[in-house]
Design a protein around this motif. Structure first.
Motif, PDB file in Angstrom:
ATOM      1  N   ASN A 151      -2.183   0.499   7.495  1.00 23.47           N
ATOM      2  CA  ASN A 151      -1.647  -0.729   6.894  1.00 23.47           C
ATOM      3  C   ASN A 151      -2.724  -1.585   6.253  1.00 23.47           C
ATOM      4  O   ASN A 151      -2.463  -2.301   5.284  1.00 23.47           O
ATOM      5  CB  ASN A 151      -0.864  -1.534   7.930  1.00 23.47           C
ATOM      6  N   HIS A 152      -3.952  -1.517   6.743  1.00 17.80           N
ATOM      7  CA  HIS A 152      -5.024  -2.332   6.159  1.00 17.80           C
ATOM      8  C   HIS A 152      -5.502  -1.787   4.817  1.00 17.80           C
ATOM      9  O   HIS A 152      -6.243  -2.466   4.101  1.00 17.80           O
ATOM     10  CB  HIS A 152      -6.199  -2.432   7.131  1.00 17.80           C
ATOM     11  N   GLU A 153      -5.116  -0.574   4.485  1.00 17.88           N
ATOM     12  CA  GLU A 153      -5.530   0.010   3.209  1.00 17.88           C
ATOM     13  C   GLU A 153      -4.592  -0.333   2.060  1.00 17.88           C
ATOM     14  O   GLU A 153      -4.836   0.073   0.920  1.00 17.88           O
ATOM     15  CB  GLU A 153      -5.626   1.535   3.332  1.00 17.88           C
ATOM     16  N   ILE A 205      -3.352  -8.683  -2.465  1.00 14.63           N
ATOM     17  CA  ILE A 205      -3.849 -10.049  -2.331  1.00 14.63           C
ATOM     18  C   ILE A 205      -2.768 -11.015  -2.814  1.00 14.63           C
ATOM     19  O   ILE A 205      -2.391 -10.981  -3.988  1.00 14.63           O
ATOM     20  CB  ILE A 205      -5.141 -10.252  -3.155  1.00 14.63           C
ATOM     21  N   PRO A 206      -2.228 -11.870  -1.939  1.00 20.98           N
ATOM     22  CA  PRO A 206      -1.163 -12.794  -2.350  1.00 20.98           C
ATOM     23  C   PRO A 206      -1.576 -13.653  -3.543  1.00 20.98           C
ATOM     24  O   PRO A 206      -2.728 -14.088  -3.649  1.00 20.98           O
ATOM     25  CB  PRO A 206      -0.952 -13.652  -1.096  1.00 20.98           C
ATOM     26  N   LEU A 207      -0.649 -13.853  -4.469  1.00 16.94           N
ATOM     27  CA  LEU A 207      -0.801 -14.666  -5.673  1.00 16.94           C
ATOM     28  C   LEU A 207      -1.686 -14.021  -6.727  1.00 16.94           C
ATOM     29  O   LEU A 207      -1.458 -14.163  -7.926  1.00 16.94           O
ATOM     30  CB  LEU A 207      -1.347 -16.066  -5.326  1.00 16.94           C
ATOM     31  N   ILE A 208      -2.714 -13.308  -6.298  1.00 15.16           N
ATOM     32  CA  ILE A 208      -3.612 -12.658  -7.256  1.00 15.16           C
ATOM     33  C   ILE A 208      -3.084 -11.279  -7.622  1.00 15.16           C
ATOM     34  O   ILE A 208      -3.054 -10.892  -8.789  1.00 15.16           O
ATOM     35  CB  ILE A 208      -5.041 -12.555  -6.683  1.00 15.16           C
ATOM     36  N   GLY A 209      -2.665 -10.538  -6.598  1.00 12.03           N
ATOM     37  CA  GLY A 209      -2.151  -9.200  -6.826  1.00 12.03           C
ATOM     38  C   GLY A 209      -3.267  -8.173  -6.937  1.00 12.03           C
ATOM     39  O   GLY A 209      -4.412  -8.495  -7.261  1.00 12.03           O
ATOM     40  N   SER A 210      -2.940  -6.956  -6.644  1.00 16.04           N
ATOM     41  CA  SER A 210      -3.885  -5.854  -6.779  1.00 16.04           C
ATOM     42  C   SER A 210      -3.107  -4.551  -6.721  1.00 16.04           C
ATOM     43  O   SER A 210      -1.924  -4.535  -6.405  1.00 16.04           O
ATOM     44  CB  SER A 210      -4.940  -5.896  -5.665  1.00 16.04           C
ATOM     45  N   THR A 211      -3.772  -3.472  -7.033  1.00 19.35           N
ATOM     46  CA  THR A 211      -3.133  -2.159  -6.983  1.00 19.35           C
ATOM     47  C   THR A 211      -3.229  -1.627  -5.564  1.00 19.35           C
ATOM     48  O   THR A 211      -4.338  -1.454  -5.052  1.00 19.35           O
ATOM     49  CB  THR A 211      -3.823  -1.184  -7.945  1.00 19.35           C
ATOM     50  N   PRO A 212      -2.096  -1.370  -4.900  1.00 18.60           N
ATOM     51  CA  PRO A 212      -2.157  -0.863  -3.525  1.00 18.60           C
ATOM     52  C   PRO A 212      -2.971   0.422  -3.424  1.00 18.60           C
ATOM     53  O   PRO A 212      -2.886   1.284  -4.295  1.00 18.60           O
ATOM     54  CB  PRO A 212      -0.682  -0.612  -3.182  1.00 18.60           C
ATOM     55  N   PHE A 213      -3.819   0.499  -2.421  1.00 18.63           N
ATOM     56  CA  PHE A 213      -4.630   1.671  -2.098  1.00 18.63           C
ATOM     57  C   PHE A 213      -5.722   1.963  -3.121  1.00 18.63           C
ATOM     58  O   PHE A 213      -6.333   3.022  -3.088  1.00 18.63           O
ATOM     59  CB  PHE A 213      -3.752   2.916  -1.916  1.00 18.63           C
ATOM     60  N   LYS A 214      -5.993   1.021  -4.025  1.00 16.20           N
ATOM     61  CA  LYS A 214      -7.034   1.283  -5.022  1.00 16.20           C
ATOM     62  C   LYS A 214      -8.400   1.503  -4.376  1.00 16.20           C
ATOM     63  O   LYS A 214      -9.088   2.489  -4.698  1.00 16.20           O
ATOM     64  CB  LYS A 214      -7.094   0.133  -6.031  1.00 16.20           C
TER      65      LYS A 214
END
Length: 228
Positions: free
Chosen positions: A6-8, A12-21
């Motif tokens: 789950n930590h991978e 990032i809230p509000l900023i966003g990112s690609t999951p598992f990047k």
């Protein structure tokens, strides 16, 4: 050899990112070799093919229409069980758990995939997520079943969150051993029919085996030759 937790997910809230990047950038697993379409689930062989290990993703799609589910069925269909004597699966969120922490986190995946693993005669399923140790009896559909896999939660390697030391009482009959201590496990495949699992508690100041069990392969159990 690793699979995501789950930590991978790395959002990032509000900023966003690609999951598992970050995970995919740092840990390139041999998924292409097992014809998986994703680095988040794959398989590999050990011991010249005598042992087949399924690395399944708890945090990517796993329902019957998903790429992971379709890949899993195709991967199992390719196995020659006259050569592959042992079949193990690794997940992150446990399907069975008597700890109060993370209750039900793996339930949806269990409902989606348990029947497939049971029919394939997977010998053991290893999970993490819960920061404690627990060993279950061979189980299928929440009940003891001699042809079901042994479930082991080995999420006790150490973390900054502390141990998950609160358990549900009374202890369920399918739960055979549980302890909230940091430790590590070792699986030794002795031959085509027997393997030794042992759990070592780390805070004794010396090497101590606290729990161990001999596992008999399901393929060597005549009662499990039929898909019961």
């Amino acid at each position: 050899m690793v699979t995501e937790g789950n930590h991978e997910i790395e959002t990032i809230p509000l900023i966003g990112s690609t999951p598992f990047k970050p995970y995919n950038a740092r840990y390139h697993m041999p998924y292409e070799e097992s014809t998986s379409p994703s680095n988040l689930f794959y398989s590999f062989d050990v011991g010249g093919g005598a042992v087949h290990v399924l690395m399944l993703g708890s945090y990517t799609d796993f329902d019957s229409s998903s790429d992971q589910f379709k890949w899993l069925q195709a991967d199992l269909a390719k196995l020659d069980r006259s050569k592959t004597k042992w079949l193990f699966a690794l997940i992150h969120a446990p399907w069975y758990n008597s700890n109060k922490a993370h209750q039900g986190d793996g339930e949806d995946m269990r409902k989606a995939m348990e029947e497939t693993l049971y029919a394939a005669r997977v010998d053991a399923v290893f999970a993490g997520h819960v920061h404690a140790y627990e060993r279950f009896a061979p189980v299928y559909n929440s009940k003891k079943n001699q042809c079901g896999p042994l479930h082991i939660t080995i999420g006790d390697g150490g973390n900054r969150e502390g141990l998950a030391n609160k358990y549900i009482n009374p202890q369920p009959s399918i739960s055979l051993f549980r302890e909230a201590s940091f430790g590590h496990g070792q699986l030794q495949v002795a031959n085509g029919t027997h393997a030794l699992w042992s759990w070592h508690r780390n805070d004794d100041g010396e090497a101590v085996v606290v729990d161990n069990v001999w596992i008999t392969s399901l393929l060597s159990n005549p009662a499990c030759h039929k898909k019961n």
